[in-house]
Design a protein around this motif. Structure first.
Motif, PDB file in Angstrom:
ATOM      1  N   GLU A 383       0.819  -1.211   0.000  1.00  0.00           N
ATOM      2  CA  GLU A 383       0.000   0.000   0.000  1.00  0.00           C
ATOM      3  C   GLU A 383       0.855   1.264   0.000  1.00  0.00           C
ATOM      4  N   PHE A 490      -9.523   2.193   1.057  1.00  0.00           N
ATOM      5  CA  PHE A 490      -9.152   1.510   2.299  1.00  0.00           C
ATOM      6  C   PHE A 490     -10.199   1.703   3.396  1.00  0.00           C
ATOM      7  N   THR A 498      -7.776  -4.577   5.908  1.00  0.00           N
ATOM      8  CA  THR A 498      -7.578  -3.643   4.798  1.00  0.00           C
ATOM      9  C   THR A 498      -7.699  -2.208   5.282  1.00  0.00           C
ATOM     10  N   ARG A 501      -4.609  -0.828   6.776  1.00  0.00           N
ATOM     11  CA  ARG A 501      -3.511  -0.487   5.864  1.00  0.00           C
ATOM     12  C   ARG A 501      -3.487   1.002   5.547  1.00  0.00           C
ATOM     13  N   TRP A 502      -4.636   1.696   5.714  1.00  0.00           N
ATOM     14  CA  TRP A 502      -4.635   3.144   5.522  1.00  0.00           C
ATOM     15  C   TRP A 502      -3.742   3.831   6.559  1.00  0.00           C
TER      16      TRP A 502
END
Length: 560
Positions: A383, A490, A498, A501-502
C-alpha cells in the motif's frame, strides 16, 4: 584534540598530504580516526566543504555527522560532504543533470522498480519461454554495470541466465533513459561516465575537494574505485580505511583487490595499521586471529590485540538439528535476561535468512520480543509502494513503471485488455504511456468508462503538480490520495485488516510533514522521494528492548 589516541591512531590522524591506507582491524576505533582526521584537517585551515568523506551505509554516515559536531562545531560540520557513495551520486547528478542528458528531473528506481522493468522486457521481447528468477537476471546486469561493462562489452557465454541478461541489458538501459530514471548502480556508474567523458566537469570536482576519505574500502567495487580515482586531486589526498579480513561482499561485486592493491592505484601510499581492539576480550580475538591466519588468500599481515584483556571463553556447541538449536538459543536468551542483560543488547546471527524461522518460533514460545534486522520494512509494504508511485508520477510523468502501477488502482475500469491496447498504440506512434493516456479520447475501441477513469486520474495528478507550487507537501499528497479514491478504497472496505492499511499511508503523510518541517522552504517532493529510495528517511517504529535476529551479512557494522 581533547581525546586520547593510541600511537597508530595518532599517526593516521596527523598524516599530511598524499595517499594513506589505514588497515583497521575490527573494533580498533576506525570511525574515531576518520572523524579526528577530518577535524585535524579543518584545524589546519582546510575549508570543511573541501572535504569529502564516504561511508557505506546511511547509519554510518549519520553517526559520522553526529560525531563531527562536537569536534568542529555544528556550522562547520554541516558544510562537510559526509555521505554514502549513492547519496553522493544523487548530489552529483542533480548538479550535473545536463550532462546526464535527461530533460528535467530524474527518478531513482529501487530494486522493486528495476525488477519490474526486467519483467516487462523479458515479456515484451520474448526472451524466455518459462518462468525465470528475475532477481538473477537483474543481478547479472548489476554486476556488469559495476564492473564498468556496457551491453556490448559483456562476455558471451552459453549459460541460460547469462544469455537472457545479456540480451535484456541494452533494453534495460534504454528503458531507464526513456523514463528519465536511474537505478542504484547508475548513482555511481553515471557520475563515473560523466567524469571520464567531460574533462571540464572532472577538473571542477577535483578542484572542489582537497581531501577524500573512504570508509570500509574493502567493500568497494570496480566502479566505486574508479569514482575515487577520478575525484582524487593531483596530490592524491585520499585516505581509505578498511580491513581486507572483513571483506564479505564479494558475492555482490565487492573487490577486495581494491584495498590489497591500493599502493598500485596510489603510488607512494603510507600504510598505518590499527591492531588494538577495544571491543572484545582476549578469548574472542584468539579465535578470530586463528581463523584468519588459516586463510590461504592474499592479505595484509596484522594481528588484533585486546585492550580489555582476559574474559570468558568462546563456547562452541554442536547440536543434532535446527529445532534443538533454536530451543537452546531461546533458553540461553531467557537465562541472560534473568541475569539482568537487556534484550536489546542480545543478537542471534545466522548464515542464511532461512535459518531464522525455527529461532523465531522458539522465541515466540518463550514470549521473547524480537526484530528481524533487514526484514520487510514499512516503506516496502504494497500500500505504501502504491501511494509512493502516485507521488513519483506527480514529480516525473515519464516514470512509466509507477504510472502503470497506479493507472487502475484503485480500479477505474482500465483493465488489462485496455492497457494492452494502449501499449500497442504507444509503440505504433512512438509515444510514452503518459502521452497515450493524454490522447485516450482519440484511441479507437477504448471503453467510455476507461476514458472517464483516465480523465479523473490525469486531472488529479495535474492538480497535485500545481498544488506543489503553493501548498504544503503533506496537504498536496493527502488531497491527491483523496481525489484518486485511495483513501476511500481503504476506509470503506469491510475487511478490517484492509482498513488498517490506511494507517500505513497516514504514516507516509506524517513522514512527509516531518520532512517538510525539517527542510523548510528547501523541502521538495522530489527530495522526499529520493530519501525514501536511498533509505534515508530515518523513520523507525521499533521497540527498544527486542532481540535482534540478523544474517551475518546484514549485521556488519552493528554492535551488541
Amino acid at each position: 584534540m581533547g581525546v586520547t589516541l593510541n600511537p597508530a591512531q595518532r599517526e593516521a590522524v596527523e598524516h599530511g598530504d598524499g595517499p594513506l591506507l589505514v588497515l583497521a582491524g575490527a573494533g580498533s576505533g576506525k570511525t574515531g580516526v576518520i572523524t579526528h582526521r577530518i577535524a585535524r584537517l579543518c584545524e589546519r585551515g582546510t575549508p570543511p566543504q573541501a572535504i569529502l568523506a564516504v561511508s557505506f551505509t546511511n547509519k554510518a554516515a549519520a553517526e559520522m555527522a553526529e560525531r563531527m559536531i562536537p569536534l568542529v562545531g555544528r556550522q562547520r560540520a554541516e558544510k562537510l560532504w559526509l555521505s554514502t557513495f549513492h547519496s553522493f551520486g544523487v548530489r552529483f547528478l542533480n548538479e550535473e543533470s545536463r550532462a546526464l542528458g535527461y530533460p528535467g528531473r530524474f527518478v531513482i528506481f529501487d530494486q522493486g522498480d528495476a525488477l519490474g522493468l526486467v519483467r516487462e522486457i523479458v515479456r515484451r521481447e520474448g526472451l524466455a519461454d518459462r518462468k525465470l528468477d528475475l532477481y538473477s537476471v537483474h543481478s547479472r546486469i548489476s554486476i556488469w554495470k559495476n564492473r564498468g561493462l556496457s551491453p556490448e562489452q559483456v562476455p558471451v557465454t552459453d549459460f541460460e541466465y547469462d544469455v537472457i541478461a545479456r540480451e535484456a541489458y541494452g533494453h534495460y538501459q534504454a528503458g531507464l533513459r526513456n523514463m528519465c530514471a536511474v537505478d542504484f548502480d547508475d548513482l555511481v556508474c553515471a557520475p563515473v561516465n560523466i567524469l571520464r567523458e567531460r574533462e571540464d566537469i572532472r577538473e571542477k570536482w577535483r578542484a572542489r575537494f582537497r581531501y577524500m576519505l573512504v570508509d570500509e574500502f574493502q567493500d568497494t567495487n570496480r566502479v566505486q574505485l574508479d569514482l575515487v580515482r577520478l575525484l582524487a586531486n593531483d596530490r592524491h589526498n585520499v585516505t581509505v580505511v578498511g580491513d581486507d579480513d572483513q571483506s564479505i561482499y564479494g558475492w555482490r561485486g565487492a573487490d577486495v583487490g581494491n584495498i590489497l592493491d591500493f599502493e598500485q592505484h596510489f603510488r607512494g601510499a603510507k600504510i598505518v595499521k590499527l591492531e588494538t581492539n577495544y571491543r572484545s576480550h582476549t578469548p574472542i580475538l584468539v579465535v578470530a586471529n586463528e581463523a584468519i591466519a588459516r586463510s590461504k588468500r592474499k592479505r595484509h599481515d596484522k594481528v588484533l590485540r585486546a585492550f580489555k584483556g582476559p574474559g570468558p571463553k568462546v563456547k562452541l556447541t554442536t547440536l543434532p538439528d535446527a529445532e534443538t538449536e533454536a530451543k537452546l538459543i531461546a533458553q540461553e536468551v531467557r537465562e541472560l535476561e534473568n541475569e539482568g542483560q537487556r534484550l536489546g543488547s542480545i543478537a542471534v546471527l545466522y548464515r542464511s535468512n532461512l535459518q531464522a524461522r525455527p529461532v523465531e518460533e522458539q522465541l515466540r514460545v518463550q514470549g521473547l520480543p524480537y526484530r528481524l534486522f533487514g526484514g520487510t520494512k514499512l516503506f516496502d509494504k504494497k500500500e505504501i509502494k502504491d501511494a509512493v508511485a502516485y507521488l513519483r508520477v506527480v514529480v516525473q510523468p515519464r516514470d512509466e513503471l509507477s504510472l502503470r502501477r497506479i493507472v487502475n488502482y484503485p480500479t477505474r475500469q482500465i483493465g488489462d485488455t485496455t492497457v494492452e491496447r494502449l501499449t500497442r498504440y504507444g509503440r505504433a506512434y512512438d509515444l510514452s504511456f503518459m502521452q497515450v493516456l493524454e490522447r485516450i479520447d482519440r484511441i479507437p475501441d477504448v471503453p467510455a468508462a476507461a476514458k472517464r477513469g483516465t480523465g479523473l486520474l490525469l486531472r488529479a495528478l495535474e492538480k497535485a503538480r500545481h498544488g506543489l507550487e503553493s501548498g504544503s507537501l503533506e496537504s498536496v499528497a493527502r488531497t491527491l490520495f483523496t481525489d484518486v479514491g485511495l483513501e476511500r478504497h481503504f476506509r470503506e472496505d469491510p475487511n478490517k485488516s484492509t482498513q488498517k492499511r490506511w494507517h500505513n499511508i497516514e504514516y507516509v503523510l506524517r513522514s512527509l510533514e516531518r520532512f517538510s518541517k525539517r527542510g523548510g522552504k528547501k523541502a521538495t517532493l522530489a527530495g522526499f522521494l529520493t530519501r525514501l529510495t536511498l533509505d534515508l528517511s530515518g523513520e523507525k517504529e521499533v521497540a527498544k528492548e527486542q532481540i535482534t535476529l540478523s544474517s551475518l551479512h546484514a549485521s556488519k557494522g552493528l554492535e551488541f
